[in-house]
Design an enzyme around this catalytic site. Structure first.
Site, mmCIF file in Angstrom:
data_model
loop_
_atom_site.group_PDB
_atom_site.id
_atom_site.type_symbol
_atom_site.label_atom_id
_atom_site.label_comp_id
_atom_site.label_asym_id
_atom_site.label_seq_id
_atom_site.Cartn_x
_atom_site.Cartn_y
_atom_site.Cartn_z
ATOM 1 N N HIS A 221 18.556 21.361 -21.472
ATOM 2 C CA HIS A 221 18.194 22.487 -22.374
ATOM 3 C C HIS A 221 19.088 23.737 -21.625
ATOM 4 O O HIS A 221 19.828 23.818 -20.440
ATOM 5 C CB HIS A 221 17.018 23.321 -21.865
ATOM 6 N N ARG B 119 2.897 39.356 -25.149
ATOM 7 C CA ARG B 119 3.821 39.634 -24.639
ATOM 8 C C ARG B 119 3.889 40.637 -24.298
ATOM 9 O O ARG B 119 4.031 41.987 -24.684
ATOM 10 C CB ARG B 119 4.765 39.030 -25.536
#
Length: 511
Positions: free
Chosen positions: A11, A457
């Site tokens: 990734h 967030r």
């Protein structure tokens, strides 16, 4: 000497170009493909790095991959053999891919490089660097320190999950490792999975959720899941986890320990999930503090460098800084696997080629603010806007600050783009969304209407360096959004009794 570093196939694939002592360019492939955490070969990032350096691929002296696939395959096989017959389903899925592609990564890399340019005869120019050495090199060599302890923490490299190294001048030597399956990164990822977030990308969501809960389960974690020693070394009780041989991070025993099943991504977050997040964050904080205190005591060194995915946990980093066991800490802004591309290139220059290292004067690092990506001219921007059919006006550089300040004061969000793109996961002012922190609705509006993500967030404050200590319990450089500090008590508004009674995400409704 020109060295191209590459990370890929897991990734956050990336490329980085180092020319002599200068980090010329570095970029993640996702920034070009718009695929989050793109794992594919970073052909676009490589092309950009070569263009930024003004060189062709044939002019590169070494091309270095950020880990060693054969050692990873060894770990995979030994794990399956040790735990057989458990894990046959996972084994049946993983092994064909390894036999078809991953065991032959040198050939795969050579083929991909040949598509970009060159005659295909890479010979000794194509090299491989161990995963944790790549991480450690990415943290130490660009740092402002002549000598330092280097702590790398992540999920897993080839075998290592936590490693400690000492860097002095051009030398860098790993002297201690903790091996798979015992891993702080995988422990944190297990809780990421348990709370319904995606592993290898949702860990920062778990960290962002933690402040809304209480660490009610921290002792349960310490009593059952991790045997954490005073020096920070640890072992996990693998009977609660499934990541060695299964297709999930945790198992039924893990869920029974906490009394709730794994949360599905579309299920509501409850106070339980907030408490779980707070609990694993508290355990991670304690583990990292024990590690850093032990390393400081044993080495006698006063500088610390951090790398690996766990080093992106800015809450734990802030606690290490405030703990004071080291005088100075420096964290690689691309601490995850993307930074491994840079580290592989730097390790090749200083360790394998034996080149002398120069430390930047004045306490500066060599990352150039992490502004190592591509940039666009005014003409290129206008051409792209016209191609998209956008309506726009142009203003002078002198008029722009007042225009933006007025828009922010009116409660508008501003997309701000300037100069070179950041390397690493943080938006550091060159590709950023700006909002007025005085607005009681700005955070929720940006999350829900602009970024389309969970309302809890967080966003980072941007403060002039000379004003930091007036607002935060911090008086040191923090240019890379990798340290969390408390707000000065005198800057905090007193909450009413009703507001004090709010729990979890409801606190976001306090103006």
């Amino acid at each position: 000497m020109r060295i191209l570093g590459i990370s890929a196939f897991y990734h956050d694939s990336a490329a980085a170009l180092v020319v002599d002592d200068e980090i010329v360019a570095a970029a993640q492939e996702e920034r070009f493909t718009r695929k989050k955490h793109d794992p594919s070969f970073p052909s676009r990032a490589v092309a950009y790095c070569l263009q930024a350096g003004g060189i062709a691929l044939d002019a590169v002296d070494f091309i270095v991959f950020y880990d060693k696939p054969f050692l990873k395959f060894e770990r995979l096989l030994q794990t399956y053999v040790a735990l057989a017959p458990r894990g046959f389903r996972s084994f049946r899925m993983a092994i064909p891919l390894w036999l078809r592609e991953k065991l032959f990564q040198k050939r795969l890399l050579a083929d991909e490089l040949t598509k970009i340019g060159g005659d295909g005869d890479w010979g000794d120019r194509l090299r491989f660097c161990e995963h944790h050495l790549s991480h450690a090199a990415s943290a130490f060599y660009p740092s402002p320190f002549e000598d330092a302890v280097v702590l790398t923490m992540d999920g897993v490299g080839e075998w290592a999950t936590t490693s400690a190294a000492v860097g002095r001048g051009s030398a860098l030597e790993i002297f201690e490792e903790i091996h798979f399956p015992h891993s702080l990164g995988l422990l944190y990822s297990a809780f990421t999975y348990y709370t319904g977030f995606k592993v290898n990308s949702g860990e920062y969501k778990l960290m962002g959720l933690a402040p809304y809960g209480e660490p009610k389960y921290a002792q349960t974690i310490l009593d059952n899941l991790i045997d954490l020693k005073p020096d920070g070394s640890f072992r996990l009780d693998m009977s609660f986890f499934d990541y060695c041989t299964g297709l999930t991070m945790t198992n039924g025993r893990f869920s029974r320990l906490f009394g709730e099943p794994v949360r599905w991504p579309d299920q509501l977050l409850t106070p339980f999930h907030m408490d779980i997040a707070a609990s694993i964050q508290a355990v991670l904080d304690e583990a990292v503090l024990r590690l850093t205190r032990s390393l400081a005591a044993r080495t006698g060194l006063r500088n610390l460098c951090l790398a690996g995915g766990v080093a992106l946990n800015c809450v734990a980093n802030g606690k290490v800084l405030r703990d004071g066991c080291f005088d100075e800490i420096w964290i690689q802004p691309a601490a995850g696997d993307a930074g491994g591309a840079l580290g592989a290139a730097l390790a090749t220059r200083y360790l394998h080629a034996g080149k002398p290292r120069k430390v930047a004067p004045g306490g500066r690092d060599l990352m150039q603010g992490a502004y190592l990506g591509n940039s666009y001219s005014q003409e290129e921007c206008e051409q792209e806007l016209r191609r998209a059919g956008a309506r726009f006006t142009t203003v002078t550089d002198d008029a722009l600050p007042d225009l933006v300040a007025r828009a922010l004061a009116e409660g508008k969000a501003v997309g701000w783009m300037q100069g070179r793109m950041e390397f690493g996961p943080r938006a550091l002012g060159n590709r950023s969304i700006l909002g007025d922190p005085r607005s009681p609705t700005m955070q929720k509006m940006l999350n829900l209407k602009v970024k389309y993500r969970e309302s809890f967030r967080p966003f980072a404050p941007s403060v002039l360096r000379e004003d930091v200590a007036q607002w935060f319990e911090l008086d040191s450089d923090s240019p890379y959004m990798l340290l969390v500090a408390g707000v000065k008590e005198e800057r905090c508004r007193t909450m009413s009794d009703a507001e004090q009674g709010l729990f979890g995400i409801d606190k976001l409704n306090v103006p």
